[in-house]
Each structure stands twice: as C-alpha cells, then as structure tokens.
Design a protein around this motif. Structure first.
Motif, PDB file in Angstrom:
ATOM      1  N   LEU A  79       0.818  -1.214   0.000  1.00 44.99           N
ATOM      2  CA  LEU A  79       0.000   0.000   0.000  1.00 44.99           C
ATOM      3  C   LEU A  79       0.852   1.264   0.000  1.00 44.99           C
ATOM      4  N   ARG A  82       4.419   0.419  -2.723  1.00 47.79           N
ATOM      5  CA  ARG A  82       4.144  -0.245  -4.005  1.00 47.79           C
ATOM      6  C   ARG A  82       5.285  -1.180  -4.419  1.00 47.79           C
ATOM      7  N   ARG A 151      -4.926  -5.836  -8.224  1.00 47.39           N
ATOM      8  CA  ARG A 151      -6.103  -5.333  -7.506  1.00 47.39           C
ATOM      9  C   ARG A 151      -6.413  -6.202  -6.302  1.00 47.39           C
ATOM     10  N   ARG A 154      -4.191  -5.289  -3.364  1.00 49.57           N
ATOM     11  CA  ARG A 154      -4.499  -4.110  -2.557  1.00 49.57           C
ATOM     12  C   ARG A 154      -5.713  -4.352  -1.666  1.00 49.57           C
ATOM     13  N   ALA A 155      -6.713  -5.082  -2.187  1.00 48.05           N
ATOM     14  CA  ALA A 155      -7.860  -5.413  -1.335  1.00 48.05           C
ATOM     15  C   ALA A 155      -7.410  -6.278  -0.162  1.00 48.05           C
ATOM     16  N   VAL A 158      -5.482  -4.322   2.609  1.00 47.61           N
ATOM     17  CA  VAL A 158      -6.324  -3.584   3.558  1.00 47.61           C
ATOM     18  C   VAL A 158      -6.863  -4.538   4.615  1.00 47.61           C
ATOM     19  N   VAL A 162      -6.207  -4.630   8.748  1.00 46.29           N
ATOM     20  CA  VAL A 162      -7.298  -4.571   9.721  1.00 46.29           C
ATOM     21  C   VAL A 162      -7.247  -5.803  10.627  1.00 46.29           C
TER      22      VAL A 162
ATOM     23  N   ALA B 212      -9.987   2.458   6.364  1.00 43.26           N
ATOM     24  CA  ALA B 212      -9.792   1.202   5.631  1.00 43.26           C
ATOM     25  C   ALA B 212     -10.734   1.129   4.437  1.00 43.26           C
ATOM     26  N   ALA B 215      -9.520   3.431   1.743  1.00 44.75           N
ATOM     27  CA  ALA B 215      -8.323   2.889   1.088  1.00 44.75           C
ATOM     28  C   ALA B 215      -8.710   1.803   0.099  1.00 44.75           C
ATOM     29  N   SER B 216      -9.619   0.902   0.506  1.00 45.05           N
ATOM     30  CA  SER B 216      -9.921  -0.187  -0.422  1.00 45.05           C
ATOM     31  C   SER B 216     -10.750   0.319  -1.601  1.00 45.05           C
ATOM     32  N   HIS B 219      -8.202   2.012  -3.970  1.00 43.05           N
ATOM     33  CA  HIS B 219      -7.329   1.082  -4.688  1.00 43.05           C
ATOM     34  C   HIS B 219      -8.115   0.167  -5.602  1.00 43.05           C
ATOM     35  N   GLY B 220      -9.371  -0.084  -5.234  1.00 43.16           N
ATOM     36  CA  GLY B 220     -10.108  -1.097  -5.990  1.00 43.16           C
ATOM     37  C   GLY B 220     -10.785  -0.565  -7.231  1.00 43.16           C
TER      38      GLY B 220
END
Lengths: 263, 222
Positions: A79, A82, A151, A154-155, A158, A162, B212, B215-216, B219-220
């Motif tokens: 994130l 990169r 993609r 990145r999902a 995150v 968390v 969060a 951010a997603s 990016h998504g």
C-alpha cells in the motif's frame, strides 16, 4: 544488495535459487536436532510424556501469529511503497500461515484431551486463534475472488492490516481473560519460567520452524512469480491471436490497450 | 460540511423509500427471533435466559444483510465514482455514508428490540439493557462492516465473501454486547466493564473503518 535491488523479480529469483538449498539444509538439520533433544527431554512431573506435544504445538502457534505479522509488513509494502514483490510475499504467505494455524489448533486439541479432559474449550486463546484461522481462509478466498492480481493484492492488504488487530488480542488473551489456557511462560517479563531441559529444545524447534517457514515462503514466492509470468505470457499469446484473426483497425486499438493493462 | 449532510440526507431518503431495503433488516430480525422458539422449544424460562444472545445474533445478521447496499447501489449507478472524485475527502464521505446507513437500518433494529423482547419473555430491565448495548454496539458493526462492503464492491461476486470477511471482525462486539446484557439479567459481573469495552470498540471502529474502507475503494476502483 538492498531491498530495492530485490524489487527486480529476476534478481530475486537468482538470489533465492542460491539461498534456498542452504535454508532447506539448515531447516532439516535444526529440525532433526530439535526433535532429538525433545526426545531426550525429561517427562513432566504432572503431564508425563504428553508434554512433548509442546515442542510441536508452541512453534506452530508462534508461527501462526508471526506469518500474519510478515503479511502485515508486506501489506504495508504493497500500500505504501508499491513494492512489486510485497504482494507476492503476502499472497504466498497466507496458505502457509493457515497451515501453521491449523496445526497449532490440531496439536493443541490433541494435547488438551489428556490434560484438560476435552478436545475443545471456548476459552479466549483457543477462540482467538480459531478466528485467526477463519481470517486466513477468508483472505485466501479474497485472493481467489479477484482476477487481476494487483487489484487483489491491494484489497487483501487492507484486510490484512485490519486483521492485524487480532494479533495483540491473541498474545495477551491469556493474561486478560483468566481461563483454561496456561499463561505465558517462555516470553515474559522477568525471564522464562520454563526449565532449561525444556526451554533449549523448544527454542531450537522454534528456530527450526521459523526456518521452515522461510524456506516454504521463498519457494512459494518463486512459484507465484513464475505463475504470474506464465499468466502474462498467456495474455500476450491471447492478444497476439486476436491481432492475427481480426485485422480490423478498430479492434486493433482495443486489443493494444488490453495488452497494456495485462502487463 | 453541506456536502456531507446532503450525502447523509440522500442516503437516508433512498434507504427509507420503496426498494431501499432498510426496513427489510427489521423484518429479517423479526424472522430470526421468531425462528428461535421453534429451534430451542417454547420454554419461556429458557428463552428469557437466551434472550439477549438471540436478540444480538438477530441484530448482527440483520445488519450484515443490509450492508452490501452501502456501496453497491452507488457503484451500479455511477454515483460512487462521483463521490470518489469530489473534493470532499473520501474518508469523510465513507463515514457519512456509514452514519446514514446506521440511522436508516441500525436504529430501526434498536427500536424493534422492546417488541421482540416481549416475544422472548424478557423483563423491562433486561430489554432496556439489550437495547442500550445494541445502541452502543451496532455502530461498531456498521463501521467494521463498511470495510467488507468496500472490499466487496470492487469484486464481482463479493456478497457472500463479504459475510466471511466481516463476521470474524464482529465477534468481539458480539461477545461484549451479550456479556453486558447478560450481566444485568443473571450475572455476578457488573454491567459497566463490558459496556465500556463495547463503547470503546465502537469508537475504535469509528476511526479505523472509514480509513480502511476509503483505502480499499481508492485502490479497488481504478
């Protein structure tokens, strides 16, 4: 050789090709040494020979959290910086971490049956590790739900960050909630309460399992890089076939943009 | 500020009108609670013992059910792209949307709780305790669920996956919500300790959730 040099996948592959045999060898030697020492360790005055499950259970439990920590750092790399290898590292680590977590739960439950009289107990440590296992599985499902790897990366990053909230909860669960699971005895303030005859084999096993993780992780990262290369080769092949079949000018531009997106 | 309040008003209005689906959550909540006596038997003493747990589970599932509308409808009609591109920070917009979602679908659950408490033979104090813990805990469910909703909107078939991703995060809220309301009914424990942890969970998710989710989304969606 810095972290930036490793960003080149080819250089990474070359480095790990040289590194992996040594790592694997060290893992085998340390595992053999640790198991030998564990077999020599005396029986516990209360638990008898079943205490030896500890030498498998504790390293697995420690790695179940360590792997999520590695994935969290890799997610930061995805994130924030990169770093191209960070999402490869995060993706490759998830199944390995899930396996360690499963083994920790399994050996713990086998150990719990003679000690506590039950395979499963809804105490804080067991429940929070089970949640960790579920989160590993959810993360792996997330990786598979998105077609485009960057993609998905990145999902997943995150979600990994968390989920890292769970790590301190697991670590301190035995101190916050006084339940069946024994409190921390190896890593604690004021030194370990474990006797040397147990502590030394346990530490050797912990290092051996950590090396095992590193070996598996680097190998899985190599596989992932190669898999992505195959994937982009297939994409290029597919767009080349599309080029030769339809020579129309309109579709040509469209195909070109698709190829750029694939690379 | 006006942009945010406009966003909140718009989301509430959409949710409450025909096809918005906010009240479906209450209907689902009612169905879950009605199903329970069939599963555990119509023993009123047992039901009042299980009451808080049943109400909490029902509210948790109901709020999960409505969560995928949080971003999905806006994604489908394109307004999510406008929200992402607008000058308002995306984190604040996410927080505003979650707040609107909680007002439209979380608050009705809490309002419905006293009625459902009657069905489960809960007395006034216990019902009040459950409603209070739901009031303190459902924001946490919405704001952590928003992370899953933001992840799911960027996937093609994310609905079911969202449930798998969000549920582990909502376990602490469930634990302390039920613990606080059980403390009123049976417990030797005090109400205050689990209740303040519940409030803390809500506050933490209020901070982490929007960041969060933003951010997603960022990016998504590219």
């Amino acid at each position: 050789m810095t972290l930036i040099d490793l960003a080149n996948p080819t250089r990474f592959l070359a480095l790990t090709a040289r590194l992996l045999p040594w790592l694997a060898g060290a893992t085998v030697i340390l595992l053999a040494l640790g198991l030998y020492q564990a077999s020599l360790a005396p029986d516990d005055y209360q638990q008898g020979a079943t205490v030896k499950i500890m030498f498998i259970h504790v390293p697995n439990a420690w790695l179940s959290m360590f792997v999520w920590g590695v994935m969290s750092i890799a997610s930061l790399g995805t994130l924030v910086w990169r770093h191209p290898l960070a999402d490869v590292a995060a993706k490759a680590a998830a199944p390995i971490g899930a396996a360690f977590t499963f083994l920790a739960l399994l050996t713990g439950s086998l150990w719990g049956r003679p000690m506590w009289g039950t395979y499963w107990e809804w105490d804080a440590r067991l429940t929070s590790v089970l949640i960790l296992f579920l989160m590993y599985l959810g993360l792996m499902a997330l990786w598979r739900a998105v077609d485009d790897p960057s993609r998905a990366a990145r999902a997943a990053a995150v979600l990994t960050l968390v989920g890292a909230i769970n790590l301190p909860i697991i670590k301190f669960s035995v101190d916050w909630w006084n339940t069946l699971h024994q409190p921390a005895s190896v890593m604690r303030m004021g030194g370990s309460t474990l006797d040397k005859s147990f502590l030394i084999p346990l530490l050797v096993m912990a290092i051996a399992f950590t090396l095992l993780f590193l070996t598996l992780h680097l190998a899985a990262m190599r596989n992932e890089i190669l898999r992505r290369r195959v994937r982009s080769l297939q994409m290029m092949q597919a767009s080349r076939v599309a080029f030769s079949s339809e020579v129309g000018t309109g579709s040509r531009q469209e195909n070109a943009s698709k190829e750029v997106g694939a690379a | 500020m006006t942009a945010l309040s406009a966003l909140i008003r718009r989301d509430i209005r959409i949710a409450l009108r025909v096809g918005g689906g906010a009240l479906i959550g209450v209907l689902f909540f009612l169905t879950v609670v009605v199903l329970m006596p069939f599963a555990v038997g119509p023993d009123l003493a047992l039901l009042s013992r299980l009451g808080p747990a049943i109400l909490w589970l029902g509210a948790l599932l109901a709020s999960l059910l409505t969560l995928d509308r949080l971003f999905m409808a806006d994604h489908d009609d394109g307004s999510l792209d406008l929200i992402t591109m607008s000058r308002t920070p995306l984190e604040l917009a996410c927080a505003a949307k979650a707040l609107a979602h909680w007002i439209a679908s979380g608050l009705p659950l809490i309002v419905a709780t006293p009625v459902l408490g009657l069905l489960l033979n809960l007395d006034m104090v216990a019902t009040g305790a459950v409603a209070l813990t739901l009031l303190a805990g459902t924001p946490a469910l919405t704001f952590t669920g928003m992370i899953g909703a933001a992840l799911a909107v960027t996937l093609h078939r994310g609905g079911l996956l969202m449930a798998v991703l969000v549920l582990p995060l909502s376990i602490p809220v469930l634990i302390f919500g039920v613990a606080a309301s059980q403390a009123v009914i049976v417990g030797p424990m005090t109400f205050g300790a689990p209740f303040s942890i519940l409030c803390a969970l809500s506050l933490v998710s209020l901070v982490i959730g929007p960041f969060a989710a933003a951010a997603s989304l960022r990016h998504g969606l590219d």
